[in-house]
Design a protein around this motif. Structure first.
Motif, PDB file in Angstrom:
ATOM      1  N   SER A 149       0.743  -1.207   0.033  1.00 31.36           N
ATOM      2  CA  SER A 149      -0.110   0.074   0.180  1.00 31.36           C
ATOM      3  C   SER A 149       0.862   1.130  -0.053  1.00 31.36           C
ATOM      4  N   VAL A 150       0.182   2.316  -0.519  1.00 27.47           N
ATOM      5  CA  VAL A 150       0.977   3.796  -0.362  1.00 27.47           C
ATOM      6  C   VAL A 150      -0.157   4.217   0.700  1.00 27.47           C
ATOM      7  N   MET A 151       0.420   5.042   1.812  1.00 28.10           N
ATOM      8  CA  MET A 151      -0.177   5.458   2.835  1.00 28.10           C
ATOM      9  C   MET A 151      -0.166   6.954   3.036  1.00 28.10           C
ATOM     10  N   HIS A 152      -1.131   7.411   3.412  1.00 26.91           N
ATOM     11  CA  HIS A 152      -1.080   9.135   3.596  1.00 26.91           C
ATOM     12  C   HIS A 152      -1.055   9.359   5.067  1.00 26.91           C
ATOM     13  N   TRP A 153      -0.235   9.993   5.763  1.00 31.01           N
ATOM     14  CA  TRP A 153      -0.174  10.328   6.982  1.00 31.01           C
ATOM     15  C   TRP A 153      -0.518  12.005   7.369  1.00 31.01           C
ATOM     16  N   SER A 154      -1.268  12.163   7.966  1.00 28.27           N
ATOM     17  CA  SER A 154      -1.747  13.605   8.548  1.00 28.27           C
ATOM     18  C   SER A 154      -0.969  14.095   9.737  1.00 28.27           C
ATOM     19  N   ARG A 159      -3.525  10.696  11.889  1.00 29.06           N
ATOM     20  CA  ARG A 159      -4.165   9.697  11.453  1.00 29.06           C
ATOM     21  C   ARG A 159      -3.755   9.278   9.964  1.00 29.06           C
ATOM     22  N   CYS A 160      -3.790   7.958   9.651  1.00 22.61           N
ATOM     23  CA  CYS A 160      -3.218   7.567   8.540  1.00 22.61           C
ATOM     24  C   CYS A 160      -4.358   6.932   7.689  1.00 22.61           C
ATOM     25  N   LYS A 161      -4.187   6.835   6.292  1.00 19.93           N
ATOM     26  CA  LYS A 161      -5.302   6.566   5.468  1.00 19.93           C
ATOM     27  C   LYS A 161      -4.403   5.920   4.212  1.00 19.93           C
ATOM     28  N   GLU A 162      -5.165   4.633   3.492  1.00 23.41           N
ATOM     29  CA  GLU A 162      -4.500   4.093   2.385  1.00 23.41           C
ATOM     30  C   GLU A 162      -5.021   4.695   1.396  1.00 23.41           C
ATOM     31  N   VAL A 163      -4.179   5.129   0.376  1.00 18.08           N
ATOM     32  CA  VAL A 163      -4.711   5.938  -0.882  1.00 18.08           C
ATOM     33  C   VAL A 163      -4.321   5.191  -2.071  1.00 18.08           C
ATOM     34  N   LEU A 164      -3.403   4.000  -1.901  1.00 17.92           N
ATOM     35  CA  LEU A 164      -3.419   3.087  -3.177  1.00 17.92           C
ATOM     36  C   LEU A 164      -2.994   1.843  -2.675  1.00 17.92           C
ATOM     37  N   PHE A 204       8.644  -4.075  -8.917  1.00 17.03           N
ATOM     38  CA  PHE A 204      10.071  -5.041  -8.931  1.00 17.03           C
ATOM     39  C   PHE A 204      10.026  -5.684 -10.249  1.00 17.03           C
ATOM     40  N   ARG A 205       8.962  -5.623 -11.193  1.00 21.73           N
ATOM     41  CA  ARG A 205       8.978  -6.297 -12.462  1.00 21.73           C
ATOM     42  C   ARG A 205       8.741  -5.198 -13.542  1.00 21.73           C
ATOM     43  N   GLY A 206       9.092  -4.135 -13.336  1.00 23.24           N
ATOM     44  CA  GLY A 206       9.235  -3.024 -14.351  1.00 23.24           C
ATOM     45  C   GLY A 206       7.766  -2.352 -14.414  1.00 23.24           C
ATOM     46  N   GLU A 207       7.149  -2.203 -13.290  1.00 25.35           N
ATOM     47  CA  GLU A 207       5.875  -1.718 -13.447  1.00 25.35           C
ATOM     48  C   GLU A 207       5.753  -0.473 -13.137  1.00 25.35           C
ATOM     49  N   LEU A 208       5.023   0.470 -13.667  1.00 26.72           N
ATOM     50  CA  LEU A 208       4.566   1.922 -13.364  1.00 26.72           C
ATOM     51  C   LEU A 208       3.100   2.124 -12.951  1.00 26.72           C
ATOM     52  N   ILE A 209       2.833   2.601 -11.897  1.00 21.96           N
ATOM     53  CA  ILE A 209       1.498   2.963 -11.442  1.00 21.96           C
ATOM     54  C   ILE A 209       1.319   4.344 -11.331  1.00 21.96           C
ATOM     55  N   CYS A 210       0.348   5.045 -11.925  1.00 33.04           N
ATOM     56  CA  CYS A 210      -0.008   6.364 -11.523  1.00 33.04           C
ATOM     57  C   CYS A 210      -1.434   6.562 -10.994  1.00 33.04           C
ATOM     58  N   LYS A 211      -1.529   7.308 -10.341  1.00 29.55           N
ATOM     59  CA  LYS A 211      -2.881   7.622  -9.656  1.00 29.55           C
ATOM     60  C   LYS A 211      -2.844   9.109  -9.379  1.00 29.55           C
ATOM     61  N   ASN A 212      -4.208   9.749  -9.748  1.00 29.06           N
ATOM     62  CA  ASN A 212      -4.381  11.336  -9.364  1.00 29.06           C
ATOM     63  C   ASN A 212      -4.935  11.254  -7.877  1.00 29.06           C
ATOM     64  N   LEU A 213      -4.455  11.952  -7.011  1.00 31.02           N
ATOM     65  CA  LEU A 213      -4.813  11.782  -5.720  1.00 31.02           C
ATOM     66  C   LEU A 213      -6.384  12.380  -5.496  1.00 31.02           C
ATOM     67  N   ASN A 214      -6.707  13.290  -6.399  1.00 27.09           N
ATOM     68  CA  ASN A 214      -8.107  14.034  -6.305  1.00 27.09           C
ATOM     69  C   ASN A 214      -9.090  13.115  -7.253  1.00 27.09           C
ATOM     70  N   GLN A 215      -8.736  12.056  -7.562  1.00 31.28           N
ATOM     71  CA  GLN A 215      -9.693  11.342  -8.314  1.00 31.28           C
ATOM     72  C   GLN A 215      -9.654   9.765  -7.981  1.00 31.28           C
ATOM     73  N   SER A 216     -10.857   9.089  -7.984  1.00 32.74           N
ATOM     74  CA  SER A 216     -10.646   7.808  -7.658  1.00 32.74           C
ATOM     75  C   SER A 216     -10.081   7.030  -8.627  1.00 32.74           C
ATOM     76  N   GLY A 217      -9.695   5.616  -8.163  1.00 36.45           N
ATOM     77  CA  GLY A 217      -9.378   4.597  -9.268  1.00 36.45           C
ATOM     78  C   GLY A 217      -7.911   5.147  -9.721  1.00 36.45           C
ATOM     79  N   VAL A 218      -7.149   4.046 -10.281  1.00 35.76           N
ATOM     80  CA  VAL A 218      -5.693   4.172 -10.922  1.00 35.76           C
ATOM     81  C   VAL A 218      -5.910   4.797 -12.335  1.00 35.76           C
ATOM     82  N   ALA A 219      -5.071   5.822 -12.814  1.00 37.91           N
ATOM     83  CA  ALA A 219      -5.176   6.273 -14.034  1.00 37.91           C
ATOM     84  C   ALA A 219      -4.396   5.397 -15.040  1.00 37.91           C
ATOM     85  N   PHE A 220      -3.149   4.891 -14.449  1.00 42.46           N
ATOM     86  CA  PHE A 220      -2.305   4.092 -15.471  1.00 42.46           C
ATOM     87  C   PHE A 220      -1.533   3.094 -14.580  1.00 42.46           C
TER      88      PHE A 220
END
Length: 443
Positions: A149-154, A159-164, A204-220
């Motif tokens: 996961s990628v976590m957001h800490w405030s 508090r922490c929240k999972e964003v991805l 680890f296997r050459g992946e690239l994942i992109c997500k807009n933090l102000n939008q739901s879902g994964v963009a790429f």
């Protein structure tokens, strides 16, 4: 792929292990984070996991380590670690010359004061050499990798929240044609970058994942290389000279790829003679620092990929770099335990050599105002240099554990340090100290 780790307290015997939190207790956020949003109320364990500045002033260890329950004092254990910590080397070359080159530095300064430490979030290192797993987007918002996961800490709400979540199958918000139209899951995260509401994650296997933090879902989400040894070692996000946002990836297949951050089209790719471990783009977007499995570091034209200069002086492989905001100085971090500073006006030799204490220099960051350079070793030490003193004065942050990443907040008011350890893994926050020079003059 080799595995190498210096485990905290591997050299110590305990009088009583009962004070150590169990893996289940300290990993509560980590384990539950695979399948659920982590904005749960964890107040019941906060007293055990958090450390405040007030508590430290009253004698508590900044990491919450209960030294009174150990056979060794903190000072004694530091002495043991300095003697026995094993720094990983790829090239076994003599280091005698480095000692003579290193700058004499006054380390007894304090530019950032300890503010808070939480063990509710902790970075998870999956590759012992890659430590760009943390990024701050403000003095109150930090993003860090934790398991799958990628976590957001405030830091405001504590508090922490999972964003991805990359453990579950990833479905992209936009449909892409082959070969990008694939489904991925349980991606091992190797690097994280965040900028302008866009988070980019390498795998680890050459992946690239992109997500807009102000939008739901994964963009790429795509495997950007077919090479078997294709780990995405680092990601840099920057503006091109024309003003558009770019994502630049460095991979073990010896290639750098440049993507458009709007439509994620691959605009160009550059081939190099060795695996590329790190890239960083100059503030004007015209030069690219290229570091990898070589003792040489390269400067390349960011548009064509053509090498324009070789930086010679390091003795081992390099894994980190950063540019001063004025664009004249570039810093490179190496497994030879040094950071070298290079002035673009004279690249025949390094401007200065800054030495670590025990390990490789795995992460380097300049503050946005150019005042400070933070240099993180693989474990235990973060050094904050004052650039106004010509890097001759430094604050040495002394802690215990493998360092997963460092990040200044964009306004330079905060410095965050991620620590990866089974028991004492945590996120430490330091706040910039401000001096009232008028009052200093009065008194």
């Amino acid at each position: 792929m080799a595995y190498f780790q210096n485990t905290l307290f591997q050299y110590c015997d305990f009088d009583d292990n009962s004070f150590i939190d169990s893996p289940r207790t300290t990993s509560l956020v980590v384990e539950d984070g695979l399948d659920s949003d982590l904005e749960d109320d964890l107040d019941s364990i906060k007293p055990k996991t958090d450390t405040s500045a007030a508590e430290v002033r009253n004698g508590k260890d900044i990491q919450g380590i209960q030294w009174e329950r150990l056979k060794f004092s903190r000072d004694k254990y530091r002495e043991i670690r300095l003697k026995q910590y094993k720094n990983y080397e790829s090239l076994a070359l003599p280091h005698e010359r480095i000692e003579k080159e290193c700058k004499e530095v006054d380390k007894g300064n304090s530019f950032y004061d300890f503010q808070f430490n939480t063990r509710l979030v902790r970075s998870t290192i999956v590759h012992f050499q890659l430590r760009n797993l943390l990024a701050a987007t403000s003095k109150h918002d930090v993003y860090l990798m934790q398991n799958y996961s990628v976590m957001h800490w405030s830091s405001l709400r504590r508090r922490c929240k999972e964003v991805l979540n990359v453990a579950k199958p990833i479905v992209t918000r936009i449909k892409y044609p082959a070969p990008f139209a694939q489904t991925f899951s349980r991606i091992q995260i190797s690097t994280v970058a965040v900028k302008d509401n866009l988070i980019a994650v390498g795998g680890f296997r050459g992946e690239l994942i992109c997500k807009n933090l102000n939008q739901s879902g994964v963009a790429f989400c795509a495997k950007i290389t077919t090479d078997e040894n294709a780990i995405t070692n680092s990601i840099d996000m920057c503006q091109s000279p024309e003003g558009s946002m770019r994502i630049i990836t460095a991979n073990n297949d010896a290639q750098i790829r440049v993507f458009d951050a709007n439509n994620f089209a691959c605009l160009s790719h550059f081939m190099f003679p060795w695996s590329v471990n790190n890239t960083s783009v100059s503030p004007d977007g015209r030069l690219l620092a290229v570091l990898g499995d070589s003792s040489e570091c390269l400067l390349a034209d960011a548009k064509s990929g053509k090498v324009v200069s070789n930086l010679r002086g390091h003795l081992d492989y390099s894994f980190s770099s950063a540019w001063h905001p004025d664009g004249r100085i570039v810093a490179t971090g190496n497994q030879d335990t040094t950071c070298r500073l290079w002035d673009l006006r004279n690249l025949s030799e390094s401007l200065a050599v800054l030495k670590g204490r025990i390990g490789a220099i795995r992460a380097i960051k300049f503050s946005s105002d150019g005042r400070f350079l933070a240099m993180a070793e693989a474990a235990d030490f973060v050094h904050v240099f004052d650039t106004w003193s010509d890097y001759a004065t430094c604050q040495e942050i002394d802690l215990f554990g493998e360092i997963a990443g460092i990040s200044f907040s964009p306004d330079t008011e905060a410095l965050f340090v991620g620590v990866a350890d089974r028991t004492y893994g945590s996120l430490l926050e330091f706040n910039r100290r401000h001096y009232n020079h008028y009052l200093d003059c009065m008194f």
